[in-house]
Write an enzyme that holds these catalytic residues in place. Structure first.
Site, mmCIF file in Angstrom:
data_model
loop_
_atom_site.group_PDB
_atom_site.id
_atom_site.type_symbol
_atom_site.label_atom_id
_atom_site.label_comp_id
_atom_site.label_asym_id
_atom_site.label_seq_id
_atom_site.Cartn_x
_atom_site.Cartn_y
_atom_site.Cartn_z
ATOM 1 N N ASP A 492 -20.891 0.448 -5.815
ATOM 2 C CA ASP A 492 -20.226 1.474 -4.848
ATOM 3 C C ASP A 492 -21.299 1.810 -3.754
ATOM 4 O OD1 ASP A 492 -18.766 3.506 -5.968
ATOM 5 O OD2 ASP A 492 -19.614 3.252 -7.945
HETATM 6 C C1 GLC Z 1 -24.416 5.700 -7.632
HETATM 7 C C2 GLC Z 1 -25.206 5.331 -8.718
HETATM 8 C C3 GLC Z 1 -24.129 4.303 -8.892
HETATM 9 C C4 GLC Z 1 -22.778 4.709 -9.233
HETATM 10 C C5 GLC Z 1 -22.330 5.678 -8.282
HETATM 11 C C6 GLC Z 1 -20.880 6.038 -8.851
HETATM 12 O O1 GLC Z 1 -24.148 5.631 -6.528
HETATM 13 O O2 GLC Z 1 -25.978 4.221 -8.088
HETATM 14 O O3 GLC Z 1 -24.490 3.136 -9.542
HETATM 15 O O4 GLC Z 1 -22.205 3.465 -9.574
HETATM 16 O O5 GLC Z 1 -23.346 5.954 -8.528
HETATM 17 O O6 GLC Z 1 -20.036 6.920 -7.927
HETATM 18 C C1 GLC Z 2 -21.439 2.329 -11.742
HETATM 19 C C2 GLC Z 2 -19.749 2.804 -11.683
HETATM 20 C C3 GLC Z 2 -18.359 1.571 -11.589
HETATM 21 C C4 GLC Z 2 -19.403 0.868 -10.748
HETATM 22 C C5 GLC Z 2 -20.815 0.144 -10.637
HETATM 23 C C6 GLC Z 2 -21.314 -0.402 -9.601
HETATM 24 O O1 GLC Z 2 -21.089 1.648 -13.366
HETATM 25 O O2 GLC Z 2 -19.680 3.835 -12.999
HETATM 26 O O3 GLC Z 2 -17.212 2.425 -10.756
HETATM 27 O O4 GLC Z 2 -18.384 -0.137 -11.084
HETATM 28 O O5 GLC Z 2 -21.790 0.736 -10.849
HETATM 29 O O6 GLC Z 2 -22.308 -0.083 -8.732
#
Ligand code: GLC
Ligand code: GLC
Length: 820
Positions: A492
C-alpha cells in the site's frame, strides 16, 4: 518436543493447550492483550482487563459501547465490575481500579475470556462471551466468600454507551451532548439514543436480579473530573439512580450481596442489541418496544442457562478446530496449527482489517485484497461463509475488472471515497475462488449471477468476474509490458503515482501523476501465478479455447519478467513513473524487496535456470534477520515523493524495512518448492507466536497471534511487534504451514500430499476433514528426508501418485504416506 526456544519466560503469560487458552497473569501487559468475542455479525473486542467495545456488523456505524483509542491511561473503556467490601474496592478484571489484587488471571479462550481475581478473601470470576447466533455479550459474574465471616459486598457494573456512529461519537460534540436518551425498566437499562428518529435499533444492559440502584449518567457515577479508577459512587458505596438526558449515557447496576462463609452467588449480565421493524418500534408514545429484549433475556436468566450457552460455544469451536489437526514432534507447531492460527484466521476473516486495538473500527471496511486472502486460511473451517464472502467481494468489482479497494459491511457497497486502482486487487479474487473450489469441489460458485459495482443492470456469472479480473491486468500494461501498478499493489505504501508534497493528502487516494508508466513486478509475478490458476480452472470447466488464449498471455508475461525484471541476483520490484528501476542493485536504498522475490518464485519464474534459487539466496543474505524477513533493504533514509508513503516511515518500521510478516510465508512457500524444508521451517518459526514466548517482553503484542509488523534491524527496537491480530499473516502462515510444509494440499482431483518438513520429523499424524470424508493421515519419514517422492496407500491399498482422489470421498479413511 523439539524447539530451540524453551518457554522459560512467563513474565506475562503462558499457553494452556488443554483448555485452548492463553493465560495472562498480570493486568499490566506491555500493550492490552486482547481477544475477540462473537463469531457472526455481533462482535466484541476485549482486553485482558475487559477493555474494548462491541458492535453489530459495522464497528463504525453500529457501535454499542464507547472505547477511547490511544488514551491515557491506556485501554480506557470496557465492561467493568467494581467489587466493594467494607474497606476496599477493586476491579474484578484487574483494572481500571488500581487496587492491587491478591490474585489475578485472564484466560483468553476460543470466543470467550475469563477473569479470575481475589482480594480480601473475596474471589470473583467473570466469564465474557457472545453466545452463538446472539447479538449480546454475556458477562457472568460469580462472587465467592472465602473468609470465615459473612460478607456484605457491593457490585457495580459499568459500561458507557457509544452514540452508534463511532466517528461522530468522537467528534460531533455540539450535537452528541444533547442527544442521549435512556429508559429504565426493572433491572434493564436501555440506550435509545436517536431511536426517536431514524434508528430502528437500541441497546440494553441487564442483570438477572433486582437492583439496589443504578446509574445512567456518567458524571453522576464517576463524580466530577474523576476517572474509571475510582468512581465516586463506588467509593461511597451507593448508586445515585441517575437518569441520563443528553451528556454521556452509561449503564451501571448496583447490587448488594450478602455472602455467608464459603458461599458463592452468580449474576448474569446481558449487554444486548435489538433491531425492530419500523411498524413495531414503539410500545406507546416515546416508550420503546422492549419485547424483543425481554425475549432475549429469558435465554440468559440463570447461571445454568448461561453456562449451557457457553458449552455450546465450546463445542462449536472444538468441532471447527477438529477439521484439521496435526501431531508432529514439535508441540509449538501443533499448538499453532491446531489452535491459535486457526482461531486468528476466523477473526481476520470476520473482521478484515476493521476493528482491533490498532484499527479503530471507523477507518476501514472489508478490504478486497485482504478479505480474498483471508479466505485461504479459513475455507476449510466454514466454507459456506467463504462462498458468500467471495460473492460479496465479486459484487464490488467494476465492469472493467478492477475493484473497489474496500466495502462497507452494512451496505456491502464499494467504498467510494477510497475507490479502486490498486492494481493487484483483481487477481486475488482468482486465488480465493480457485482455492474455495479445490477445498469444496463446489464449481457451482462460478455460475452464481453477480452484479458489477453494486449495479443490478450489470449482472454476469462469477466466472465472468474472474475473466475480467484476468483481463484487467492484460489491459493495463506499461512500457515494458509489465502490469501498471496504479495507486499501489500489495504494498500500500509504494505509491509511484502520487508525488505528494502536501501532508494533508492521502498517499493512497491522491494520484497526481499520470498512471500509465509505473509498473509492478509483484503484480507480474502474481499474474503468472494466479493466471495459471485461472487457466487450470478454465480447463476444469471445459473452456479449452479460453485456457489456451489465456496461457499465451501468461507465457508472454513470464518472458517479459525474465527480460525486464531480473536484476542479476534478484527480481526488481518496480519501474517508477519515470521508468527508473526500484529494487535494483543500482539503487542506493531499497535495492531489494521481498514481494517480487516471493511472487516470482511462487510462480516458478526462472525455476529451471537457477533464478529462483538465486533470488531466495539473496533474500536470505540481505533481508533475513533473527526476527523474520524484512520487506526491503537498505531502508529508505529520507522522504522521496516518487516513492510515496514507504519513504515516510522511519527506517525499520512498517513497509520501510520492517518485518512485514504477511509476506514471509511467500518465501516459506518458495523454499518448499525448492525442497528446502529446513530453511522454510526456520523462516516459519521466526514469526510464529508459539515460538516467541521467550520474546514476549520485547514483542509487546499478544504472544498468541501474529502481528502485522515486527520492527526490522534499522529500528530503535528490532523485534518489537505492532498491529497484532488483523493481518494477512494469519491466513498465509496457515496456508504455508499446512499446504506447503505439511504439504496437505487440496487440488481439484482431491487431496495431494507433498510434505517438505524438517528431516528430524519421522512421523506426522494429520486429521483432515475434506469434502465430507474424514482422513487419518500418517506421514512416515524413515530416511529423515525433507521432501521428495512419496508412496501412498489408502485403507491399505497402494495408490499411484500422491493424490487421494475424489473417489474415496466418504466416510473414514486411513492414509499412509511414506517419504522415500
Ligand atoms: C497505511 C498503512 C499501511 C496500510 C494502509 C492501508 O498506509 O501504513 O500499512 O496497509 O494504510 O490503507
Ligand atoms: C496492510 C494492508 C494490506 C497491505 C499491507 C501492505 O496489511 O491491510 O492490504 O497489503 O498492509 O501494505
Amino acid at each position: 518436543m523439539q524447539s530451540s526456544d524453551d518457554d522459560t519466560d512467563q513474565t506475562y503469560g503462558y499457553f494452556d493447550d488443554q483448555n485452548y487458552e492463553y493465560v495472562i497473569t498480570t493486568p499490566y501487559t506491555p500493550t492490552p492483550w486482547i481477544n475477540y468475542l462473537g463469531s457472526n455479525e455481533f462482535y466484541g473486542i476485549i482486553s485482558n482487563t475487559a477493555g474494548g467495545y462491541c458492535f453489530d456488523r459495522d464497528p463504525k456505524f453500529r457501535r454499542l459501547t464507547r472505547y477511547r483509542y490511544n488514551s491515557v491511561p491506556l485501554d480506557s473503556g470496557g465492561r467493568y465490575f467494581y467489587i466493594r467490601d467494607e474497606n476496599d474496592f477493586w476491579s474484578a478484571t484487574g483494572r481500571p481500579a488500581t487496587t492491587q489484587l491478591d490474585q489475578y488471571s485472564c484466560r483468553h479462550g476460543m470466543g470467550y475470556s475469563r477473569f479470575n481475581a481475589s482480594k480480601n478473601g473475596i474471589a470473583t470470576q467473570v466469564t465474557s462471551f457472545i453466545p452463538l447466533d446472539t447479538k449480546a455479550e454475556i458477562h457472568s459474574l460469580v462472587v465467592t466468600n472465602h473468609t470465615q465471616s459473612t460478607k456484605s459486598i457491593d457490585v457495580f457494573s459499568f459500561i458507557e454507551w457509544c452514540l452508534w456512529n463511532a466517528e461522530d461519537d468522537g467528534a460531533n460534540f455540539q450535537r452528541n451532548l444533547s442527544t442521549a436518551e435512556v429508559e429504565i425498566e426493572g433491572s434493564t437499562l436501555y440506550h435509545k439514543t436517536e431511536y426517536r428518529e431514524r434508528r430502528n435499533h437500541y441497546g440494553f444492559y441487564s442483570v438477572n436480579r433486582q437492583l439496589d440502584g443504578y446509574d445512567t449518567n456518567r458524571e453522576s457515577f464517576l463524580g466530577p473530573y474523576r476517572g474509571f479508577d475510582r468512581p465516586e459512587v463506588v467509593e461511597k458505596g451507593q448508586a445515585n439512580n441517575s437518569f441520563a438526558r443528553g451528556w454521556s449515557p452509561i449503564a451501571s447496576h448496583h447490587l448488594k450481596l450478602e455472602l455467608a462463609p464459603g458461599e458463592s452467588q452468580s449474576l448474569e449480565f446481558v449487554l444486548g442489541y435489538i433491531e425492530v421493524s419500523v411498524d413495531h418500534k414503539w410500545h406507546s408514545k416515546n416508550v420503546i418496544n422492549k419485547q424483543p429484549a425481554k425475549d432475549m433475556l429469558t435465554r440468559f436468566d440463570s447461571h445454568e442457562k448461561v453456562m449451557d450457552e457457553l458449552g455450546k460455544l465450546n463445542r462449536y469451536w472444538r468441532t471447527l478446530l477438529c477439521k484439521f489437526s496435526v501431531e508432529t514432534p514439535d508441540d509449538k507447531f501443533n499448538r499453532a496449527i491446531n489452535i491459535w492460527n486457526q482461531y486468528q484466521n476466523m477473526v481476520t476473516f470476520n473482521l478484515s482489517r476493521s476493528a482491533s486495538f490498532y484499527e479503530s473500527g471507523i477507518g476501514r471496511g472489508i478490504g478486497f485484497r485482504d478479505s480474498n486472502q483471508d479466505t485461504i486460511g479459513f475455507v476449510h473451517m466454514v466454507p459456506e461463509k467463504v462462498r458468500a464472502r467471495i460473492l460479496d467481494l465479486s459484487s464490488t468489482q467494476k465492469f472493467d475488472g478492477s475493484a473497489y479497494h474496500q466495502y462497507q459491511p452494512l451496505t456491502k457497497k464499494g467504498n467510494a471515497n477510497i475507490g479502486g486502482n490498486f492494481n493487484d486487487d483483481p487477481m486475488w479474487l482468482v486465488l480465493s475462488t480457485t482455492n474455495y473450489i479445490k477445498e469444496t469441489g463446489d464449481f457451482s460458485i462460478l455460475q452464481e449471477m453477480v452484479i458489477y459495482d453494486g449495479q443490478e443492470q450489470a449482472t454476469h456469472d462469477h466466472f465472468d468476474h474472474l475473466l475480467r479480473a484476468f483481463m484487467h491486468v492484460i489491459n493495463n500494461l506499461g512500457p515494458h509490458g509489465l502490469p501498471l501498478i496504479g495507486r499501489a499493489d500489495w504494498n500500500d505504501c509504494l505509491n509511484l503515482n502520487c508525488f505528494s508534497d502536501d501532508p494533508n493528502e492521502s498517499f493512497q487516494t491522491t494520484q497526481v501523476g499520470a498512471s500509465d508508466v509505473a509498473e509492478s513486478v509483484m503484480i507480474a509475478g502474481q499474474f503468472v501465478l494466479y493466471g495459471q490458476e485461472f487457466v487450470d480452472l478454465c480447463q476444469q470447466v471445459g473452456k479449452i479455447e479460453l485456457a489456451n488464449r489465456s496461457m499465451k498471455h501468461i507465457e508472454k508475461m513470464r518472458k517479459t519478467i525474465e527480460q525486464h525484471a531480473w536484476d542479476g541476483e534478484w527480481y526488481l520490484r518496480a519501474y517508477d513513473s519515470r521508468g527508473k528501476k526500484i529494487g535494483s542493485h543500482k539503487n542506493s536504498e531499497g535495492k531489494i524487496f521481498i514481494e517480487s522475490q516471493g511472487f516470482c518464485a511462487m510462480a516458478g519464474i526462472g525455476l529451471n535456470d537457477g533464478k529462483v534459487e538465486q533470488a531466495l539466496r539473496s533474500v536470505d543474505k540481505h533481508l533475513a534477520t533473527d526476527f523474520g524477513i524484512m520487506l526491503n533493504q537498505p531502508a529508505y533514509s529520507q522522504y522521496d515523493k516518487y516513492l510515496g508513503e514507504i519513504s515516510s516511515y522511519p527506517p525499520g518500521y512498517k513497509e520501510n524495512a520492517g518485518i512485514f510478516c504477511h509476506n514471509n510465508p511467500w518465501i516459506i512457500i518458495a523454499e518448499t518448492m525448492l525442497g528446502h524444508g529446513e530453511k522454510a521451517f526456520e523462516y516459519y518459526r521466526k514469526i510464529t507466536p508459539t515460538y516467541l514466548q521467550n520474546r514476549q517482553t520485547l514483542l509487546k503484542t499478544e504472544p498468541y497471534v501474529y502481528c502485522q509488523m515486527i520492527a526490522g534491524k534499522d529500528a530503535a527496537n528490532p523485534g518489537e511487534g505492532k498491529n497484532s491480530w488483523l493481518t494477512g499473516t494469519a491466513a498465509w502462515s496457515y496456508y504455508a504451514a499446512t499446504q506447503y510444509i505439511l504439504g496437505i494440499r487440496p487440488v481439484y482431483q482431491g487431496l495431494s500430499i507433498a510434505p517438505c518438513v524438517l528431516p528430524s520429523w519421522k512421523l506426522i499424524r494429520v486429521q483432515r476433514e475434506f469434502r465430507g470424508a474424514q482422513y487419518s493421515i500418517e506421514i512416515h519419514n524413515p530416511h529423515g528426508l525433507s521432501s521428495g517422492k512419496i508412496t501412498l496407500s489408502i485403507d491399505g491399498q497402494p495408490v499411484e501418485g500422491n493424490v487421494i482422489s475424489s473417489s474415496s470421498f466418504n466416510g473414514q479413511h486411513t492414509v499412509i504416506a511414506t517419504m522415500v
